[in-house]
Design a protein around this motif. Structure first.
Motif, short mmCIF file in Angstrom:
data_model
loop_
_atom_site.label_atom_id
_atom_site.label_comp_id
_atom_site.label_asym_id
_atom_site.label_seq_id
_atom_site.Cartn_x
_atom_site.Cartn_y
_atom_site.Cartn_z
N ASP A 41 67.73 33.99 39.94
CA ASP A 41 67.39 33.53 41.28
C ASP A 41 65.96 33.96 41.64
O ASP A 41 65.55 35.09 41.38
N GLU A 42 65.24 33.05 42.21
CA GLU A 42 63.83 33.26 42.53
C GLU A 42 63.61 34.43 43.50
O GLU A 42 62.56 35.08 43.48
N TYR A 43 64.58 34.71 44.34
CA TYR A 43 64.42 35.74 45.37
C TYR A 43 65.24 37.01 45.12
O TYR A 43 64.87 38.07 45.61
N THR A 44 66.34 36.89 44.41
CA THR A 44 67.23 38.04 44.24
C THR A 44 67.62 38.31 42.79
O THR A 44 68.42 39.19 42.54
N VAL A 48 63.12 40.10 39.95
CA VAL A 48 62.70 40.54 41.29
C VAL A 48 63.26 41.91 41.59
O VAL A 48 62.55 42.80 42.08
N GLN A 49 64.53 42.11 41.30
CA GLN A 49 65.17 43.40 41.57
C GLN A 49 64.53 44.52 40.74
O GLN A 49 64.30 45.62 41.25
N ASP A 52 61.25 45.46 42.22
CA ASP A 52 61.48 46.23 43.44
C ASP A 52 61.91 47.66 43.13
O ASP A 52 61.48 48.61 43.78
N SER A 88 56.80 41.14 38.20
CA SER A 88 56.68 40.11 39.24
C SER A 88 55.86 38.93 38.75
O SER A 88 56.24 37.77 38.96
N THR A 92 57.15 35.14 38.28
CA THR A 92 56.50 34.06 39.01
C THR A 92 56.05 32.96 38.06
O THR A 92 56.28 31.78 38.32
N THR A 95 59.21 31.20 36.67
CA THR A 95 59.82 30.36 37.69
C THR A 95 59.00 29.10 37.90
O THR A 95 59.53 28.01 37.99
#
Length: 102
Positions: A41-44, A48-49, A52, A88, A92, A95
């Motif tokens: 998933d692009e956000y989660t 991404v995790q 973060d 990241s 990016t 994606t």
């Protein structure tokens, strides 16, 4: 929310290892994609995790008391931030190429 434990993180990594083994057994492609989709998933998703987590760890290490700040600590913080940025950036670009593919 309770703090994660090493055991809960091990369980997560074991689940990912189980998924890898399952995918190596040649499952139905639609089912395989459905299983992997949340990870990307692009956000989660995992990239991404992970980025973060690396940034949060760098912040945690950096905000320790002044007496524990050393050149080694500064290097660790820089390496964590670089790894987070690389993760990241990789996510990016991956994606973008996935959404632009014909």
């Amino acid at each position: 929310m309770p703090a994660p434990t090493p055991d809960t993180i091990r369980t997560l990594t074991e689940t990912l290892a189980d998924l890898t083994d399952y995918l190596r057994d040649d499952p139905d492609p639609e089912e395989a994609l459905a299983l992997v989709e949340p990870l990307l998933d692009e956000y989660t998703g995992i990239p991404v995790q992970l980025a973060d987590v690396l940034r949060a760890l760098a912040r945690t290490v950096q905000t320790r008391p002044d007496d524990s700040r050393t050149a080694e600590t500064a290097l660790l913080v820089a390496e964590l931030r670089t790894a987070a940025l690389e993760q990241s950036d990789q996510h990016t670009s991956t994606t973008s190429s996935m959404t632009c593919a014909p």
